[in-house]
Design an enzyme around this catalytic site. Structure first.
Site, PDB file in Angstrom:
ATOM      1  N   ILE A  39      38.986  41.880  34.823  1.00 55.53           N
ATOM      2  CA  ILE A  39      40.328  41.994  35.262  1.00 55.53           C
ATOM      3  C   ILE A  39      41.817  41.123  35.413  1.00 55.53           C
ATOM      4  CG2 ILE A  39      39.621  44.224  36.641  1.00 55.53           C
ATOM      5  CD1 ILE A  39      40.020  43.380  39.279  1.00 55.53           C
ATOM      6  N   GLY A  40      41.126  40.038  35.280  1.00 58.59           N
ATOM      7  CA  GLY A  40      42.009  38.890  34.844  1.00 58.59           C
ATOM      8  C   GLY A  40      41.735  37.243  35.278  1.00 58.59           C
ATOM      9  N   GLY A  42      42.579  33.403  35.439  1.00 54.81           N
ATOM     10  CA  GLY A  42      43.347  31.789  35.924  1.00 54.81           C
ATOM     11  C   GLY A  42      42.851  30.857  35.961  1.00 54.81           C
ATOM     12  N   GLY A  43      43.995  29.450  36.573  1.00 60.79           N
ATOM     13  CA  GLY A  43      43.238  28.182  36.451  1.00 60.79           C
ATOM     14  C   GLY A  43      42.468  29.293  38.214  1.00 60.79           C
ATOM     15  N   GLY A  45      40.431  31.434  39.438  1.00 61.85           N
ATOM     16  CA  GLY A  45      39.108  31.707  38.892  1.00 61.85           C
ATOM     17  C   GLY A  45      39.935  32.686  38.349  1.00 61.85           C
ATOM     18  N   VAL A  47      38.404  37.227  37.660  1.00 62.08           N
ATOM     19  CA  VAL A  47      38.453  37.821  38.936  1.00 62.08           C
ATOM     20  C   VAL A  47      38.127  39.467  37.591  1.00 62.08           C
ATOM     21  CG1 VAL A  47      39.866  39.812  40.942  1.00 62.08           C
ATOM     22  CG2 VAL A  47      40.232  37.681  39.453  1.00 62.08           C
ATOM     23  N   ASP A 154      52.533  28.663  46.086  1.00 60.65           N
ATOM     24  CA  ASP A 154      52.659  28.666  44.962  1.00 60.65           C
ATOM     25  C   ASP A 154      53.047  30.382  44.582  1.00 60.65           C
ATOM     26  OD1 ASP A 154      52.867  28.319  42.201  1.00 60.65           O
ATOM     27  OD2 ASP A 154      50.181  28.579  41.944  1.00 60.65           O
TER      28      ASP A 154
END
Length: 288
Positions: A39-40, A42-43, A45, A47, A154
């Site tokens: 489902i997603g 990025g830098g 991890g 998901v 962040d």
């Protein structure tokens, strides 16, 4: 969480990211969790929606990528990570569990349905009332975390989730930093405070600046310093362009304070911003 981070800090250096790549996929089982679909990513991890086979509930399973291992050896960072793991607030995604398998560390979080604020901001600016509602929810999340001694560092549209029922959740509170994820000077370009670009100490007012950028973008449809990938405009003495909002006249002045280049001139923390945004929401711009 503190025990897990301590174990990671003492572990020999391994490429956890590449180890995960051979395991992740629909149908894979890690511990008691069965992965269903990605489902997603990025830098920090990747998901997956997963099923907890013991408790019979759907969760978000986040496989953590390798980061800067030296960062895990800072005692202050470990204490902050432990505090972040204990955060419990309606506007902060719930962390259910944390663990480590032979492929690397992972987090098990509340599964959310909806979209990130980044997805929502691909079109026109939001209505003022909606921007104030989302900004207020994020500010209350910051207020809770700041009271516990946790700074996000962040905050950006990718870390704010708007659920299908309208609830607003802040993601990755202190955890990306805790797992050794060293971003460029500490944040996301465009949302980084001047002190982050300078490599100066960060505190609650760093989050206040990022929230100011967030609200500014929701209302104006653009960043106060667009195309500032190197941080030169953000770090310069020039203030952010003034924003005039006819249906919330006081919002422009509040954003000017939140985007002040000197942290001393900003609201002290999330609680102060939450109070100011709640006061604005009681005016004509309030969402029904």
């Amino acid at each position: 969480m503190s025990a897990l981070l301590g174990e990671l800090a003492r572990a020999p250096e391994v490429q956890l990211g590449s180890a995960w790549e051979h395991v992740l996929g629909p149908g894979a089982v890690v511990g008691r969790f069965e992965l269903l679909r990605e489902i997603g990513r990025g830098g920090f991890g990747i998901v997956y929606e997963a099923r907890d086979r013991e408790l019979g509930r759907s969760v978000a399973f986040k496989a953590i990528r390798a980061g800067d291992r030296a960062a895990l050896q800072e005692d202050r960072l470990l204490r902050e990570a432990e505090a972040a793991a204990r955060l419990s607030h309606p506007n902060i995604v719930t962390l259910f569990d944390a663990g480590r398998c032979e492929h690397g560390p992972y987090l098990v979080l509340e599964l959310l349905r909806g979209e990130t604020l980044a997805d929502r901001l691909t079109g026109e600016p939001l209505a003022t009332g909606e921007a104030l509602r989302i900004g207020s929810a994020v500010a209350h999340a910051l207020a809770h975390a700041h009271a516990a001694g946790v700074v996000h560092r962040d905050l950006s549209p990718g870390n704010v989730f708007v659920c299908g029922d309208g609830r607003v959740k802040v993601l990755d509170f202190g955890l990306a930093h805790a797992f050794g994820r060293r971003r460029i000077s500490g944040g996301t370009p465009g949302y980084m405070a001047p002190e982050q670009w300078r490599g100066a100490p960060e505190d609650e007012r760093t989050d206040v600046y990022a929230l100011g950028v967030l609200v500014y973008r929701m209302v104006a449809g653009t960043l106060p310093f667009p195309d500032d990938a190197e941080g030169s405009a953000t770090a310069s003495p020039r203030p952010a362009p003034a924003l005039h909002v006819p249906d919330a006249p006081a919002l422009g002045a509040l954003l000017a304070r939140m985007l002040a280049k000197d942290p001393v001139d900003r609201p002290r923390d999330g609680a102060e911003v939450a109070a100011a945004l709640d006061a604005l929401r009681t005016g004509p711009a309030r969402t029904p």
